[in-house]
Design an enzyme around this catalytic site. Structure first.
Site, PDB file in Angstrom:
ATOM      1  N   CYS A 302       0.776 -12.829  -5.773  1.00 48.23           N
ATOM      2  CA  CYS A 302       0.222 -11.992  -4.915  1.00 48.23           C
ATOM      3  C   CYS A 302       0.191 -12.249  -3.242  1.00 48.23           C
ATOM      4  O   CYS A 302       0.884 -11.159  -2.661  1.00 48.23           O
ATOM      5  CB  CYS A 302      -1.204 -11.267  -5.252  1.00 48.23           C
ATOM      6  N   ASP A 426      -1.405  -2.949  -2.429  1.00 48.81           N
ATOM      7  CA  ASP A 426      -1.528  -3.776  -3.507  1.00 48.81           C
ATOM      8  C   ASP A 426      -0.548  -4.492  -3.886  1.00 48.81           C
ATOM      9  O   ASP A 426       0.629  -3.908  -4.592  1.00 48.81           O
ATOM     10  CB  ASP A 426      -2.419  -3.033  -4.585  1.00 48.81           C
ATOM     11  N   HIS A 428      -0.024  -6.380  -6.408  1.00 49.26           N
ATOM     12  CA  HIS A 428      -0.221  -6.536  -7.932  1.00 49.26           C
ATOM     13  C   HIS A 428       0.437  -5.729  -8.630  1.00 49.26           C
ATOM     14  O   HIS A 428       0.582  -5.672 -10.047  1.00 49.26           O
ATOM     15  CB  HIS A 428      -1.807  -6.589  -8.263  1.00 49.26           C
TER      16      HIS A 428
END
Length: 469
Positions: A302, A426, A428
């Site tokens: 990440c 994000d 992820h």
């Protein structure tokens, strides 16, 4: 210059190729320049002649701008409004051309605000053909040949007719050929000719599209003098690049070839905060997340992805020319600066904000500030610092805490109440480049202070913008 505020008109973009062919019977600089200038003058005469043809892309509409504004189909006249051309343009979903296609009701969409035209030249003249004559001359000479990539942009108002547009387009073509001539003569080395290439740049205030001609094959680093002249001409500050090739305007209808989504946050609605103001990332970035580039980094990559998003920002704003680094290149950079052992390259080990700072400095020459937050609950009090960062630097922020990393793209913050919301990208996410899924499911979205682990410590990497042209 083409102004593009929130206007209700249409942008006409005319592209095509013109052939530059020039015989040089001498290598004397003045005589070569004179011959090249005469060739450009011939091309300017061509675009003003009756043989010049403008074809509206994805439609049956063809216009002869210098032949009394002759237009086909016959339903269209010189007094037809430019914006009415939208109804003749075939979209991907339609099976037929013409007014019955129903295109007209969609013409206010962002993609429909640009009408693309193709520049052509008729090669035959009406009347009987004369017999060809062949002659042979023996002499030493140089022959210069180049294909000029014409690319003109004209902004029309809602009241502009096809007749008005044709006048502006022919003027734009003529002007662009003049600019191409200047660039050709300015950068010519001996008998080597650099093909001039037009690029469009969107300036900040007032928002305007400006076309600049650069010599293809000449690096941005060698064009600093020309860029300084442009900054002075348009009264732009010298602390950021506006006219590097990476800053060229990307038209809405053109897909990005690399497949990454750009600026997904632009489709989001800003949250309501009492007496709050919105402070956002400035410019364009690519969304980098898990599982892209045939790299399975699910569960450990990440921070690498957040770093890639930051690198894409510096690349696409023209501050650097280096491509976005891969995971291995990031790891190798950390080995090179002595932060990691050589066994780190090719591993699946996490990195954090400090490593992101080191890589940005090593690979891009970009410095960063680090903000330390002892626990997540303190992030709610960092509104002033974050707002000031987006106002002055405008770069994406990498935040790491525990085993998670995110990218902060902006904040909505109230100076009076202290209320704050964070715009989070994000890394992820593991799915396809589907903008609706990414925004609907919150992979790019506004989050409250409770988004952070209230007891975990966080480090924020705030990249600083270089002061260059």
């Amino acid at each position: 210059m083409v102004f593009v505020p929130s206007f209700t008109g249409t942008i006409l973009r005319l592209r095509g190729q013109l052939e530059l062919r020039c015989h040089l019977d001498s290598t004397d600089v003045l005589r070569m320049h004179k011959a090249i200038s005469e060739t450009f003058e011939t091309l300017r005469s061509q675009v003003k002649s009756e043989s010049c043809v403008l074809a509206v892309c994805d439609s049956p509409v063809v216009i002869w701008p210098n032949k009394g504004i002759n237009v086909t189909p016959e339903d269209i006249t010189p007094d037809t409004l430019c914006e009415d051309l939208h109804q003749w343009i075939q979209s991907d979903e339609q099976e037929s051309f013409g007014k019955k296609s129903g295109k007209k009701k969609n013409k206010r969409s962002s993609a429909a605000s640009v009408i693309n035209l193709h520049l052509m030249m008729e090669v035959t003249n009406p009347g009987p053909l004369s017999a060809p004559i062949l002659s042979r001359t023996v002499q030493k000479s140089h022959f210069l040949s180049a294909t000029l990539p014409m690319d003109c942009v004209v902004c029309t108002s809602c009241d502009d007719t096809i007749k008005d547009a044709c006048k502006h387009l022919v003027e734009a073509l003529t002007h662009q050929l003049c600019e191409m001539e200047k660039v050709t003569l300015r950068h010519m080395k001996g008998t080597t000719l650099f093909v001039p290439e037009p690029l469009h740049f969107l300036l900040p205030e007032p928002k305007a599209l400006v076309t600049v001609v650069y010599p293809a094959g000449v690096a941005d680093g060698q064009l600093e003098t020309q860029r300084k002249e442009l900054h002075q001409k348009f009264e732009l500050a010298d602390d950021r690049p506006y006219f590097r090739r990476a800053n060229a305007y990307h038209f809405p209808s053109e897909p990005y070839k690399d497949g990454y989504l750009r600026n997904p946050h632009l489709v989001l609605t800003h949250p309501t905060v009492d007496d709050g103001k919105v402070y956002l990332v400035q410019g364009i970035y690519s969304y980098h997340h898990y599982m892209q580039d045939r790299m399975d980094d699910n569960g450990w990559g990440c921070a690498y992805r957040s770093l890639q998003t930051i690198c894409s920002w510096f690349q696409q704003q023209g501050f650097v020319e280096q491509p976005v680094p891969t995971h291995k290149e990031i790891q190798q950079a950390l080995v090179d600066v002595g932060d990691k052992q050589s066994s780190f390259v090719g591993s699946r080990q996490w990195i954090g904000s400090i490593e992101v700072q080191a890589v940005l400095n090593q690979l891009l020459g970009v410095t960063s500030k680090i903000m330390f937050v002892s626990q997540g609950s303190e992030l709610a009090s960092k509104g002033r610092e974050l707002a000031n960062h987006f106002l002055t630097e405008g770069t994406p922020i990498m935040i790491g805490g525990g085993v998670l990393a995110h990218t902060i793209l902006g904040v909505t913050w109230s100076e009076t109440t202290g209320q704050i919301r964070y715009l989070i990208l994000d890394p992820h996410y593991t799915g396809a480049e589907d903008l609706q899924v990414i925004t609907d499911k919150g992979w790019c979205g506004w989050k409250g202070p409770d988004f952070w682990d209230q007891t975990a410590y966080y480090n924020l990497c705030l990249p600083q913008r270089p002061k260059i042209i």
